[in-house]
Motif scaffolding. Structure first.
Motif, PDB file in Angstrom:
ATOM      1  N   ASP A  95     -13.456  35.545  25.094  1.00 60.21           N
ATOM      2  CA  ASP A  95     -14.433  35.655  26.159  1.00 60.21           C
ATOM      3  C   ASP A  95     -13.833  34.970  27.401  1.00 60.21           C
ATOM      4  OD1 ASP A  95     -17.017  35.762  27.507  1.00 60.21           O
ATOM      5  OD2 ASP A  95     -17.207  33.638  26.987  1.00 60.21           O
ATOM      6  N   SER A 126     -18.085  40.656  29.758  1.00 60.51           N
ATOM      7  CA  SER A 126     -19.064  41.547  30.381  1.00 60.51           C
ATOM      8  C   SER A 126     -18.598  41.993  31.760  1.00 60.51           C
ATOM      9  CB  SER A 126     -20.430  40.864  30.478  1.00 60.51           C
ATOM     10  OG  SER A 126     -20.330  39.677  31.227  1.00 60.51           O
ATOM     11  N   THR A 151     -18.115  46.049  28.862  1.00 66.82           N
ATOM     12  CA  THR A 151     -19.379  46.566  28.324  1.00 66.82           C
ATOM     13  C   THR A 151     -19.337  48.055  28.004  1.00 66.82           C
ATOM     14  OG1 THR A 151     -20.177  46.806  30.605  1.00 66.82           O
ATOM     15  CG2 THR A 151     -20.820  44.817  29.411  1.00 66.82           C
ATOM     16  N   LYS A 201     -22.241  42.505  24.307  1.00 61.88           N
ATOM     17  CA  LYS A 201     -21.500  41.491  23.552  1.00 61.88           C
ATOM     18  C   LYS A 201     -22.322  40.812  22.468  1.00 61.88           C
ATOM     19  CE  LYS A 201     -18.502  38.976  25.603  1.00 61.88           C
ATOM     20  NZ  LYS A 201     -18.037  37.855  26.437  1.00 61.88           N
ATOM     21  N   VAL A 202     -23.627  40.991  22.498  1.00 63.43           N
ATOM     22  CA  VAL A 202     -24.476  40.360  21.481  1.00 63.43           C
ATOM     23  C   VAL A 202     -24.799  41.318  20.343  1.00 63.43           C
ATOM     24  CG1 VAL A 202     -25.476  38.707  23.100  1.00 63.43           C
ATOM     25  CG2 VAL A 202     -26.566  40.947  22.785  1.00 63.43           C
ATOM     26  N   SER A 236     -20.680  46.563  18.820  1.00 62.73           N
ATOM     27  CA  SER A 236     -19.653  46.438  19.859  1.00 62.73           C
ATOM     28  C   SER A 236     -18.339  45.959  19.267  1.00 62.73           C
ATOM     29  CB  SER A 236     -20.123  45.473  20.942  1.00 62.73           C
ATOM     30  OG  SER A 236     -21.362  45.877  21.477  1.00 62.73           O
ATOM     31  N   TYR A 237     -18.420  45.017  18.340  1.00 63.62           N
ATOM     32  CA  TYR A 237     -17.215  44.458  17.731  1.00 63.62           C
ATOM     33  C   TYR A 237     -16.595  45.451  16.741  1.00 63.62           C
ATOM     34  CZ  TYR A 237     -18.911  40.402  20.115  1.00 63.62           C
ATOM     35  OH  TYR A 237     -19.352  39.567  21.108  1.00 63.62           O
ATOM     36  N   THR A 288     -15.789  32.332  21.977  1.00 59.13           N
ATOM     37  CA  THR A 288     -16.804  32.534  23.007  1.00 59.13           C
ATOM     38  C   THR A 288     -17.664  31.289  23.140  1.00 59.13           C
ATOM     39  OG1 THR A 288     -18.715  33.879  23.674  1.00 59.13           O
ATOM     40  CG2 THR A 288     -18.378  33.548  21.308  1.00 59.13           C
ATOM     41  N   ASN A 317     -20.878  31.731  23.767  1.00 63.32           N
ATOM     42  CA  ASN A 317     -22.206  32.267  23.496  1.00 63.32           C
ATOM     43  C   ASN A 317     -22.436  32.398  21.992  1.00 63.32           C
ATOM     44  OD1 ASN A 317     -24.356  34.282  23.062  1.00 63.32           O
ATOM     45  ND2 ASN A 317     -24.307  34.523  25.287  1.00 63.32           N
ATOM     46  N   GLU A 358     -23.152  35.923  20.688  1.00 62.16           N
ATOM     47  CA  GLU A 358     -21.939  36.729  20.609  1.00 62.16           C
ATOM     48  C   GLU A 358     -21.134  36.362  19.369  1.00 62.16           C
ATOM     49  OE1 GLU A 358     -21.487  37.022  25.485  1.00 62.16           O
ATOM     50  OE2 GLU A 358     -19.858  36.205  24.289  1.00 62.16           O
TER      51      GLU A 358
END
Length: 271
Positions: free
Chosen positions: A29, A167, A195, A200-201, A205-206, A228, A230, A233
């Motif tokens: 990140d 992001s 994005t 990312k949450v 996405s991963y 990260t 977050n 995330e």
């Protein structure tokens, strides 16, 4: 830690039996991880607010800005009926000369999104192009923490590829690592994700990123280390099968006391 103390080992990352790192690829990140949150909040975003009207007026007719405006207009058409009090971008038609009402509508829409911290791809694209202008003119110089360059050198020596997932748009990511105060860090990086791969949450996405990564690197999900600031995330990455570590940097939001992740204050704790 004082020099006389031994740094604690992160058992989830380091393979004690083999004496080697337990990951083959690192995914980083940016905000609050490689770079101070204050740089983003107090330098990058204010730059957009201060220069938006001038930038749009000066660049309105360029193909790049027309594409940026078209994306904002398309997003506005999609979101206006869904989001309460959405300040829609109205009246735009690609290729038309600047009209004051449309120009003012574009500014209002961009600022409305920024005020609500909306991370739309359309907004990030325009911001990235504006930051490029700022970096190239010398008005902007990016920030990375002091431990970032030594860590990049260490990963490079160990032949561990470094990827970025932020992001911010991919172009904005590249600019940040190119225009650091001391050295261009772009040559260290193997790739970038934003994005367009998903929020990312979200776990998916991963998984999306892994599908891309495995075409470039011989790696399994559990051999990817995501770092990260977050927690949400980190949880999403862990659910996708990654290893995840939370960065605790000055100015970051306080972390929960019952956090179920390894916390590192500097990247040298990852070796």
């Amino acid at each position: 830690l004082p020099k006389t103390q031994t740094r604690p080992t992160c058992k989830s990352i380091v393979n004690m039996a083999s004496g080697s790192l337990g990951y083959k690829l690192v995914l980083l990140d940016i905000e609050g991880t490689t770079t101070s949150i204050s740089f983003v909040a107090d330098v990058l975003f204010p730059y957009i607010r201060q220069n938006l009207s001038h930038y749009l007026r000066e660049n309105w007719s360029t193909e790049e800005t027309q594409q940026d405006l078209e994306l904002l207009f398309q997003l506005s058409n999609t979101e206006a009926g869904k989001v309460e009090n959405y300040d829609a971008f109205q009246g735009f038609s690609k290729g038309n000369p600047l009209e004051e009402k449309v120009y003012e509508s574009a500014i209002k829409n961009v600022l409305w999104q920024m005020d609500r911290d909306i991370k739309s791809t359309a907004l990030k694209r325009l911001q990235g192009h504006m930051w490029r202008s700022g970096y190239e003119s010398g008005k902007l110089v990016s920030h990375v923490y002091e431990d970032v360059v030594p860590a990049f050198d260490n990963w490079k020596e160990k032949k561990i590829p470094i990827f970025i997932y932020s992001s911010g748009s991919i172009e904005a990511q590249k600019l940040l690592f190119q225009y650091t105060p001391k050295v261009n860090l772009l040559p260290y990086l193997s790739g970038h994700y934003d994005t367009t791969s998903g929020l990312k949450v979200e776990k998916q996405s991963y998984l999306n990123i892994f599908e891309s990564l495995k075409e470039k690197v011989d790696v399994e999900k559990n051999q990817i280390l995501f770092v990260t600031d977050n927690v949400l995330e980190a949880k999403a990455a862990k659910e996708a099968g990654y290893q995840a570590v939370v960065a605790k940097r000055p100015g970051n939001a306080p972390l929960p006391s019952d956090l179920d992740f390894k916390v590192v204050e500097t990247f040298d704790r990852l070796f």
